[in-house]
Enzyme design. Sequence first.
Site, mmCIF file in Angstrom:
data_model
loop_
_atom_site.group_PDB
_atom_site.id
_atom_site.type_symbol
_atom_site.label_atom_id
_atom_site.label_comp_id
_atom_site.label_asym_id
_atom_site.label_seq_id
_atom_site.Cartn_x
_atom_site.Cartn_y
_atom_site.Cartn_z
ATOM 1 N N GLY A 89 15.686 -24.963 18.758
ATOM 2 C CA GLY A 89 15.605 -25.499 17.398
ATOM 3 C C GLY A 89 15.058 -24.499 16.408
ATOM 4 O O GLY A 89 13.844 -24.474 16.125
ATOM 5 N N LEU A 90 15.952 -23.684 15.854
ATOM 6 C CA LEU A 90 15.533 -22.699 14.847
ATOM 7 C C LEU A 90 16.110 -23.051 13.474
ATOM 8 O O LEU A 90 15.383 -23.175 12.487
ATOM 9 C CB LEU A 90 16.004 -21.294 15.280
ATOM 10 N N GLU A 150 17.587 -24.734 10.139
ATOM 11 C CA GLU A 150 17.238 -25.939 9.369
ATOM 12 C C GLU A 150 18.299 -26.130 8.286
ATOM 13 O O GLU A 150 19.084 -25.209 8.009
ATOM 14 C CB GLU A 150 15.851 -25.753 8.739
ATOM 15 N N GLY A 206 19.456 -20.739 7.531
ATOM 16 C CA GLY A 206 20.288 -20.365 8.675
ATOM 17 C C GLY A 206 20.095 -18.888 8.962
ATOM 18 O O GLY A 206 19.276 -18.500 9.796
ATOM 19 N N ILE A 229 21.893 -28.312 16.230
ATOM 20 C CA ILE A 229 21.238 -27.922 17.483
ATOM 21 C C ILE A 229 22.133 -28.251 18.689
ATOM 22 O O ILE A 229 22.352 -29.425 19.020
ATOM 23 C CB ILE A 229 19.839 -28.591 17.602
ATOM 24 N N ARG A 265 59.333 -18.801 28.019
ATOM 25 C CA ARG A 265 60.039 -19.274 26.830
ATOM 26 C C ARG A 265 61.223 -18.351 26.503
ATOM 27 O O ARG A 265 61.032 -17.132 26.386
ATOM 28 C CB ARG A 265 59.069 -19.305 25.643
ATOM 29 N N GLU A 313 24.303 -17.855 16.220
ATOM 30 C CA GLU A 313 23.458 -16.786 16.788
ATOM 31 C C GLU A 313 23.556 -15.509 15.940
ATOM 32 O O GLU A 313 23.597 -14.399 16.457
ATOM 33 C CB GLU A 313 23.792 -16.546 18.261
ATOM 34 N N SER A 334 28.632 -12.622 11.631
ATOM 35 C CA SER A 334 29.093 -11.223 11.732
ATOM 36 C C SER A 334 28.399 -10.352 10.695
ATOM 37 O O SER A 334 28.059 -9.189 10.960
ATOM 38 C CB SER A 334 30.612 -11.157 11.542
HETATM 39 C C1 LIG Z 1 28.406 -25.459 16.348
HETATM 40 C C2 LIG Z 1 27.122 -24.817 15.963
HETATM 41 C C3 LIG Z 1 26.088 -24.739 16.906
HETATM 42 C C4 LIG Z 1 24.869 -24.166 16.553
HETATM 43 N N1 LIG Z 1 23.824 -24.175 17.472
HETATM 44 C C5 LIG Z 1 22.579 -23.820 17.055
HETATM 45 C C6 LIG Z 1 21.452 -23.991 17.931
HETATM 46 O O1 LIG Z 1 21.581 -24.410 19.083
HETATM 47 N N2 LIG Z 1 20.226 -23.690 17.446
HETATM 48 C C7 LIG Z 1 20.032 -23.206 16.190
HETATM 49 O O2 LIG Z 1 18.886 -22.965 15.831
HETATM 50 N N3 LIG Z 1 21.089 -23.009 15.351
HETATM 51 C C8 LIG Z 1 22.345 -23.322 15.747
HETATM 52 N N4 LIG Z 1 23.419 -23.157 14.900
HETATM 53 C C9 LIG Z 1 23.186 -22.639 13.555
HETATM 54 C C10 LIG Z 1 23.766 -21.246 13.322
HETATM 55 O O3 LIG Z 1 23.029 -20.289 14.017
HETATM 56 C C11 LIG Z 1 23.801 -21.027 11.801
HETATM 57 O O4 LIG Z 1 24.838 -21.848 11.291
HETATM 58 C C12 LIG Z 1 24.022 -19.567 11.445
HETATM 59 O O5 LIG Z 1 22.873 -18.820 11.729
HETATM 60 C C13 LIG Z 1 24.388 -19.366 9.975
HETATM 61 O O6 LIG Z 1 23.501 -20.041 9.133
HETATM 62 P P1 LIG Z 1 24.058 -20.995 7.967
HETATM 63 O O7 LIG Z 1 25.083 -21.885 8.579
HETATM 64 O O8 LIG Z 1 22.911 -21.618 7.301
HETATM 65 O O9 LIG Z 1 24.811 -20.016 6.980
HETATM 66 P P2 LIG Z 1 24.135 -19.152 5.796
HETATM 67 O O10 LIG Z 1 22.955 -18.414 6.312
HETATM 68 O O11 LIG Z 1 23.945 -20.034 4.623
HETATM 69 O O12 LIG Z 1 25.289 -18.104 5.495
HETATM 70 C C14 LIG Z 1 26.429 -18.406 4.679
HETATM 71 C C15 LIG Z 1 27.234 -17.112 4.491
HETATM 72 O O13 LIG Z 1 26.410 -16.134 3.810
HETATM 73 C C16 LIG Z 1 26.364 -14.932 4.564
HETATM 74 N N5 LIG Z 1 25.028 -14.310 4.402
HETATM 75 C C17 LIG Z 1 23.807 -14.883 4.464
HETATM 76 N N6 LIG Z 1 22.851 -13.979 4.249
HETATM 77 C C18 LIG Z 1 23.470 -12.790 4.058
HETATM 78 C C19 LIG Z 1 23.025 -11.453 3.802
HETATM 79 N N7 LIG Z 1 21.731 -11.148 3.722
HETATM 80 N N8 LIG Z 1 23.967 -10.479 3.654
HETATM 81 C C20 LIG Z 1 25.294 -10.768 3.755
HETATM 82 N N9 LIG Z 1 25.772 -12.016 3.988
HETATM 83 C C21 LIG Z 1 24.872 -13.003 4.153
HETATM 84 C C22 LIG Z 1 26.585 -15.368 6.010
HETATM 85 O O14 LIG Z 1 27.051 -14.284 6.831
HETATM 86 C C23 LIG Z 1 27.644 -16.461 5.812
HETATM 87 O O15 LIG Z 1 28.907 -15.864 5.687
HETATM 88 C C24 LIG Z 1 24.683 -23.648 15.258
HETATM 89 C C25 LIG Z 1 25.732 -23.708 14.317
HETATM 90 C C26 LIG Z 1 26.924 -24.278 14.664
HETATM 91 C C27 LIG Z 1 28.012 -24.340 13.634
#
Ligand SMILES: Cc1cc2nc3c(=O)[nH]c(=O)nc-3n(C[C@H](O)[C@H](O)[C@H](O)COP(=O)(O)OP(=O)(O)OC[C@H]3O[C@@H](n4cnc5c(N)ncnc54)[C@H](O)[C@@H]3O)c2cc1C
Length: 385
Positions: A124-125, A127, A131, A159, A270, A365, A368
């Site tokens: 749970g990281l 929120e 992200g 999560i 095919r 995690e 990109s």
């Molecule tokens: C199916 C699924 C399972 C998941 N499982 C877990 C889990 O088990 N535990 C957990 O803790 N989390 C989990 N996550 C969360 C996941 O790790 C986050 O969604 C991810 O880290 C991206 O955060 P965000 O969605 O808030 O996007 P944001 O951080 O809001 O990013 C949005 C966009 O902005 C870009 N961006 C942000 N900051 C920068 C920067 N400084 N420079 C350039 N570009 C930037 C990003 O690359 C992205 O393209 C999961 C997510 C999904 C969809």
Amino acid sequence: MDLALSEEQEAVRRLAEDFVAREVTPHATAWDRAEEVDRGIVKKLGAVGFLGLTIPEEYGGSGGDHLAYCLVTEELGRGDSSVRGIVSVSLGLVAKTIASWGSEEQKRQWLPRLASGEALGCFGLTEPGTGSDAGNLATRAVRDDATGDYVINGTKMFITNGTWADVVLLFARTGDAPGHKGVSAFLVPTDTPGLTRRPVHGKLGLRGQATAELVLEDVRVPAGAMLGPEGKGFTVAMSALAKGRMSVAAGCVGIAQAALDAAVRYAGEREQFGKPIASYQLVQELISDIAVDVDAARLLTWRVADLIDRGQDFATAASKAKLYASEAAVRAANNALQVFGGYGYIDEYPVGKLVRDARVMTLYEGTSQIQKLIIGRALTGISAF
Ligand SMILES: Cc1cc2nc3c(=O)[nH]c(=O)nc-3n(C[C@H](O)[C@H](O)[C@H](O)COP(=O)(O)OP(=O)(O)OC[C@H]3O[C@@H](n4cnc5c(N)ncnc54)[C@H](O)[C@@H]3O)c2cc1C
């Protein structure tokens, strides 16, 4: 340099391949359609030793090295990324982190249960408001001076294993230090009063996986639930994710390999214009692009395992492997869908699911973009964060 698998590693790979052929592949489409993997898979994964890989045997683990762990996660990813994620999170992010950072008591309390599949872990990281910028999380754990307990309030988003898990490795702010400096890690049993789990539905891929939002309202845990030193939670999280990225990369190799297998088989069967479509050079180009991506992603991933097993620095190599393998899995699945033509677009055939499941790999995690910032920081010494 020897890229051949040892007899033991080859035996683990074959065990995983057989397990997936028997227990995963036959059900993957049905689980995807039902939006739920059969929960019995957890006990089966535990019984075969896949939830205890690299965990010392004295704590109920099945030992093994990180290459063996990569081989298993690749085979699981080849069968169903939803199942692969169960292992990558419960073992990769939770059990392995307890093994590295836990007290003797925490190891004895959790590792045998996590390794056997009797208990499942989640991480749970993330929120709703943080992200990529995880160090700015808002969940707060306040110490009750009368009892020494911590009282936790906050919300965690996306999560994996969230509704199934028995324990959450939770990150919360314990001090007033800004950003990541004030964060600590806790092991919170999910049946603790005040912790509510809400399933997240409507995902593009990984539909069978139990993804949840966790809401914590005055969740009380003893001081002994803290994992690692106070204020070091962000270091704990980043160390977990560095190794976790290797298993995501391995799962992506599995997706790309599944795309290659499906594309080669279909192109041979095919026929169009009176010949198998495999005889057309433009179709061979699609297939050879997938094959190169499989090999390149696998070699980058195996290098991470080798570095970890030799005790070398691996974090940047893990970011490179995760970045390349996740983008490669998306490309490979998309190329395979192209080989299938219109049939790739319906879920009677496996490639549409590969495209949907692959898509999240470039997001979680660390996206990109975040992997590129980590690699850039390692090369230039200048942090963008
Ligand atoms: C199916 C699924 C399972 C998941 N499982 C877990 C889990 O088990 N535990 C957990 O803790 N989390 C989990 N996550 C969360 C996941 O790790 C986050 O969604 C991810 O880290 C991206 O955060 P965000 O969605 O808030 O996007 P944001 O951080 O809001 O990013 C949005 C966009 O902005 C870009 N961006 C942000 N900051 C920068 C920067 N400084 N420079 C350039 N570009 C930037 C990003 O690359 C992205 O393209 C999961 C997510 C999904 C969809």
